[in-house]
Motif scaffolding. Structure first.
Motif, PDB file in Angstrom:
ATOM      1  N   HIS A  60       0.821  -1.210   0.000  1.00 41.49           N
ATOM      2  CA  HIS A  60       0.000   0.000   0.000  1.00 41.49           C
ATOM      3  C   HIS A  60       0.858   1.264   0.000  1.00 41.49           C
ATOM      4  CE1 HIS A  60      -3.042  -2.956   1.122  1.00 41.49           C
ATOM      5  NE2 HIS A  60      -3.925  -2.099   0.663  1.00 41.49           N
ATOM      6  N   ALA A  61       1.948   1.269   0.751  1.00 40.77           N
ATOM      7  CA  ALA A  61       2.796   2.461   0.826  1.00 40.77           C
ATOM      8  C   ALA A  61       3.473   2.756  -0.514  1.00 40.77           C
ATOM      9  CB  ALA A  61       3.842   2.292   1.930  1.00 40.77           C
ATOM     10  N   VAL A  62       3.955   1.715  -1.183  1.00 45.68           N
ATOM     11  CA  VAL A  62       4.595   1.931  -2.488  1.00 45.68           C
ATOM     12  C   VAL A  62       3.575   2.426  -3.510  1.00 45.68           C
ATOM     13  CG1 VAL A  62       5.724   0.753  -4.420  1.00 45.68           C
ATOM     14  CG2 VAL A  62       6.530   0.374  -2.092  1.00 45.68           C
ATOM     15  N   ALA A  63       2.396   1.827  -3.531  1.00 43.55           N
ATOM     16  CA  ALA A  63       1.356   2.296  -4.452  1.00 43.55           C
ATOM     17  C   ALA A  63       0.952   3.730  -4.125  1.00 43.55           C
ATOM     18  CB  ALA A  63       0.137   1.378  -4.396  1.00 43.55           C
ATOM     19  N   LEU A  64       0.896   4.068  -2.848  1.00 43.38           N
ATOM     20  CA  LEU A  64       0.581   5.436  -2.450  1.00 43.38           C
ATOM     21  C   LEU A  64       1.637   6.403  -3.000  1.00 43.38           C
ATOM     22  CD1 LEU A  64      -1.106   7.460  -0.830  1.00 43.38           C
ATOM     23  CD2 LEU A  64       0.216   6.814   1.197  1.00 43.38           C
ATOM     24  N   GLY A  65       2.896   6.027  -2.893  1.00 42.90           N
ATOM     25  CA  GLY A  65       3.966   6.843  -3.467  1.00 42.90           C
ATOM     26  C   GLY A  65       3.824   7.003  -4.967  1.00 42.90           C
ATOM     27  N   ILE A  66       3.463   5.934  -5.648  1.00 40.46           N
ATOM     28  CA  ILE A  66       3.282   5.994  -7.104  1.00 40.46           C
ATOM     29  C   ILE A  66       2.121   6.917  -7.454  1.00 40.46           C
ATOM     30  CG2 ILE A  66       2.598   4.645  -9.135  1.00 40.46           C
ATOM     31  CD1 ILE A  66       4.229   2.297  -7.888  1.00 40.46           C
ATOM     32  N   VAL A  67       1.019   6.806  -6.720  1.00 42.01           N
ATOM     33  CA  VAL A  67      -0.142   7.674  -6.983  1.00 42.01           C
ATOM     34  C   VAL A  67       0.244   9.140  -6.787  1.00 42.01           C
ATOM     35  CG1 VAL A  67      -2.436   8.341  -6.151  1.00 42.01           C
ATOM     36  CG2 VAL A  67      -1.890   5.929  -6.493  1.00 42.01           C
ATOM     37  N   LEU A  68       1.005   9.408  -5.751  1.00 40.32           N
ATOM     38  CA  LEU A  68       1.368  10.793  -5.454  1.00 40.32           C
ATOM     39  C   LEU A  68       2.424  11.361  -6.395  1.00 40.32           C
ATOM     40  CD1 LEU A  68       1.451  10.609  -1.550  1.00 40.32           C
ATOM     41  CD2 LEU A  68      -0.268  11.740  -2.975  1.00 40.32           C
ATOM     42  N   LEU A  69       3.264  10.494  -6.966  1.00 40.85           N
ATOM     43  CA  LEU A  69       4.421  10.991  -7.714  1.00 40.85           C
ATOM     44  C   LEU A  69       4.383  10.785  -9.220  1.00 40.85           C
ATOM     45  CD1 LEU A  69       7.178   9.812  -5.208  1.00 40.85           C
ATOM     46  CD2 LEU A  69       6.231  12.121  -5.469  1.00 40.85           C
ATOM     47  N   THR A  70       3.392  10.086  -9.734  1.00 39.24           N
ATOM     48  CA  THR A  70       3.371   9.805 -11.169  1.00 39.24           C
ATOM     49  C   THR A  70       2.139  10.419 -11.827  1.00 39.24           C
ATOM     50  OG1 THR A  70       2.154   7.734 -10.939  1.00 39.24           O
ATOM     51  CG2 THR A  70       4.556   7.588 -10.842  1.00 39.24           C
ATOM     52  N   PRO A  71       2.167  10.504 -13.152  1.00 40.46           N
ATOM     53  CA  PRO A  71       0.978  10.970 -13.873  1.00 40.46           C
ATOM     54  C   PRO A  71      -0.195  10.006 -13.652  1.00 40.46           C
ATOM     55  CG  PRO A  71       2.891  10.903 -15.331  1.00 40.46           C
ATOM     56  CD  PRO A  71       3.295  10.258 -14.035  1.00 40.46           C
ATOM     57  N   PRO A  72      -1.411  10.451 -13.941  1.00 35.55           N
ATOM     58  CA  PRO A  72      -2.602   9.623 -13.678  1.00 35.55           C
ATOM     59  C   PRO A  72      -2.555   8.216 -14.269  1.00 35.55           C
ATOM     60  CG  PRO A  72      -3.265  11.849 -14.206  1.00 35.55           C
ATOM     61  CD  PRO A  72      -1.775  11.778 -14.419  1.00 35.55           C
ATOM     62  N   ALA A  73      -1.993   8.048 -15.456  1.00 30.43           N
ATOM     63  CA  ALA A  73      -1.955   6.698 -16.044  1.00 30.43           C
ATOM     64  C   ALA A  73      -1.119   5.763 -15.185  1.00 30.43           C
ATOM     65  CB  ALA A  73      -1.405   6.755 -17.463  1.00 30.43           C
ATOM     66  N   GLY A  74      -0.036   6.269 -14.630  1.00 29.06           N
ATOM     67  CA  GLY A  74       0.803   5.449 -13.757  1.00 29.06           C
ATOM     68  C   GLY A  74       0.081   5.062 -12.486  1.00 29.06           C
ATOM     69  N   SER A  75      -0.687   5.985 -11.930  1.00 30.50           N
ATOM     70  CA  SER A  75      -1.396   5.659 -10.700  1.00 30.50           C
ATOM     71  C   SER A  75      -2.483   4.629 -10.954  1.00 30.50           C
ATOM     72  CB  SER A  75      -1.985   6.919 -10.057  1.00 30.50           C
ATOM     73  OG  SER A  75      -3.008   7.470 -10.841  1.00 30.50           O
ATOM     74  N   ALA A  76      -3.140   4.707 -12.106  1.00 32.18           N
ATOM     75  CA  ALA A  76      -4.181   3.723 -12.421  1.00 32.18           C
ATOM     76  C   ALA A  76      -3.584   2.323 -12.518  1.00 32.18           C
ATOM     77  CB  ALA A  76      -4.894   4.088 -13.717  1.00 32.18           C
ATOM     78  N   LEU A  77      -2.435   2.211 -13.138  1.00 30.71           N
ATOM     79  CA  LEU A  77      -1.791   0.901 -13.249  1.00 30.71           C
ATOM     80  C   LEU A  77      -1.323   0.394 -11.887  1.00 30.71           C
ATOM     81  CD1 LEU A  77       0.272   1.310 -16.534  1.00 30.71           C
ATOM     82  CD2 LEU A  77      -1.747  -0.115 -16.164  1.00 30.71           C
ATOM     83  N   ALA A  78      -0.867   1.285 -11.037  1.00 25.31           N
ATOM     84  CA  ALA A  78      -0.363   0.874  -9.728  1.00 25.31           C
ATOM     85  C   ALA A  78      -1.474   0.366  -8.819  1.00 25.31           C
ATOM     86  CB  ALA A  78       0.365   2.035  -9.055  1.00 25.31           C
ATOM     87  N   VAL A  79      -2.659   0.949  -8.919  1.00 22.86           N
ATOM     88  CA  VAL A  79      -3.725   0.595  -7.981  1.00 22.86           C
ATOM     89  C   VAL A  79      -4.543  -0.620  -8.403  1.00 22.86           C
ATOM     90  CG1 VAL A  79      -3.917   2.967  -7.146  1.00 22.86           C
ATOM     91  CG2 VAL A  79      -5.442   2.183  -8.964  1.00 22.86           C
ATOM     92  N   MET A  80      -4.550  -0.945  -9.676  1.00 20.31           N
ATOM     93  CA  MET A  80      -5.417  -2.036 -10.150  1.00 20.31           C
ATOM     94  C   MET A  80      -5.182  -3.366  -9.428  1.00 20.31           C
ATOM     95  SD  MET A  80      -5.738  -1.066 -14.194  1.00 20.31           S
ATOM     96  CE  MET A  80      -6.226  -2.702 -14.662  1.00 20.31           C
ATOM     97  N   PRO A  81      -3.934  -3.829  -9.296  1.00 23.22           N
ATOM     98  CA  PRO A  81      -3.752  -5.122  -8.614  1.00 23.22           C
ATOM     99  C   PRO A  81      -4.146  -5.075  -7.137  1.00 23.22           C
ATOM    100  CG  PRO A  81      -1.747  -4.468  -9.772  1.00 23.22           C
ATOM    101  CD  PRO A  81      -2.688  -3.325  -9.843  1.00 23.22           C
ATOM    102  N   ILE A  82      -3.942  -3.954  -6.493  1.00 24.25           N
ATOM    103  CA  ILE A  82      -4.275  -3.851  -5.067  1.00 24.25           C
ATOM    104  C   ILE A  82      -5.794  -3.817  -4.891  1.00 24.25           C
ATOM    105  CG2 ILE A  82      -3.972  -2.481  -2.970  1.00 24.25           C
ATOM    106  CD1 ILE A  82      -1.312  -1.515  -4.313  1.00 24.25           C
ATOM    107  N   ALA A  83      -6.474  -3.055  -5.731  1.00 21.30           N
ATOM    108  CA  ALA A  83      -7.937  -3.035  -5.683  1.00 21.30           C
ATOM    109  C   ALA A  83      -8.483  -4.437  -5.949  1.00 21.30           C
ATOM    110  CB  ALA A  83      -8.489  -2.038  -6.705  1.00 21.30           C
ATOM    111  N   ALA A  84      -7.919  -5.120  -6.932  1.00 21.83           N
ATOM    112  CA  ALA A  84      -8.355  -6.488  -7.234  1.00 21.83           C
ATOM    113  C   ALA A  84      -8.124  -7.406  -6.045  1.00 21.83           C
ATOM    114  CB  ALA A  84      -7.624  -7.018  -8.468  1.00 21.83           C
ATOM    115  N   GLY A  85      -7.047  -7.198  -5.319  1.00 24.74           N
ATOM    116  CA  GLY A  85      -6.779  -8.004  -4.128  1.00 24.74           C
ATOM    117  C   GLY A  85      -7.850  -7.829  -3.065  1.00 24.74           C
ATOM    118  N   TRP A  86      -8.302  -6.595  -2.846  1.00 20.44           N
ATOM    119  CA  TRP A  86      -9.375  -6.360  -1.875  1.00 20.44           C
ATOM    120  C   TRP A  86     -10.685  -6.969  -2.345  1.00 20.44           C
ATOM    121  CZ3 TRP A  86      -8.593  -5.514   2.941  1.00 20.44           C
ATOM    122  CH2 TRP A  86      -7.433  -4.856   3.372  1.00 20.44           C
ATOM    123  N   PHE A  87     -10.987  -6.870  -3.645  1.00 20.40           N
ATOM    124  CA  PHE A  87     -12.186  -7.532  -4.173  1.00 20.40           C
ATOM    125  C   PHE A  87     -12.058  -9.048  -4.007  1.00 20.40           C
ATOM    126  CE2 PHE A  87     -12.546  -3.706  -7.127  1.00 20.40           C
ATOM    127  CZ  PHE A  87     -13.505  -3.093  -6.347  1.00 20.40           C
ATOM    128  N   GLY A  88     -10.849  -9.568  -4.204  1.00 16.92           N
ATOM    129  CA  GLY A  88     -10.613 -10.999  -4.028  1.00 16.92           C
ATOM    130  C   GLY A  88     -10.841 -11.443  -2.589  1.00 16.92           C
TER     131      GLY A  88
END
Length: 133
Positions: A60-88
């Motif tokens: 979560h911390a690394v994805a949070l860093g990516i969301v805060l530091l990258t353009p929107p496309a990068g943040s979308a890619l970073a969060v997808m697997p984590i969101a899928a994990g919570w749905f799982g």
């Protein structure tokens, strides 16, 4: 920052905080997930610190860093697997309700956890919404 990143930042922060809590206080994690370390076999606290602690915290911390530091496309890619994990996780609870009824005991907490996991998945996955439609 797109508005869709705000719930993701909140959800990722919550996930990182839960992981840090489990890393620092494995007894707390044990109580949350209602599992106990087996002193006869050893390794229980190590498992709580590793899986519920370090893994959740850093993912979560690394994805949070990516969301805060990258353009929107990068943040979308970073969060997808984590969101899928919570749905799982929520899906796993549905499977448990279907197949483990006799082993579950009091199931009143399960829908609450399912709702929490779905809410975290939706919040963390929110940056993907900016690319739909």
């Amino acid at each position: 920052m797109p508005l869709t990143e705000i719930p993701a930042i909140t959800g990722l922060g919550l996930g990182a905080a839960m992981g840090l809590g489990a890393l620092l206080v494995p007894e707390w994690a044990s109580g949350v997930v209602r599992l106990k370390a087996d002193p006869a076999k050893g390794g229980g606290y190590s498992e709580f610190r590793a899986t519920y602690g370090g893994l959740l915290f850093l993912v979560h911390a690394v994805a949070l860093g990516i969301v805060l530091l990258t353009p929107p496309a990068g943040s979308a890619l970073a969060v997808m697997p984590i969101a899928a994990g919570w749905f799982g996780a929520a899906f796993g609870r549905v499977v448990s309700l279907l197949f483990d009824r006799s082993k579950l005991g009091d199931t009143r907490i399960i829908p609450i956890w399912m709702a929490t996991e779905v809410a975290l998945g939706l919040a963390i996955g929110a940056p993907v919404l900016q690319f739909l439609g």
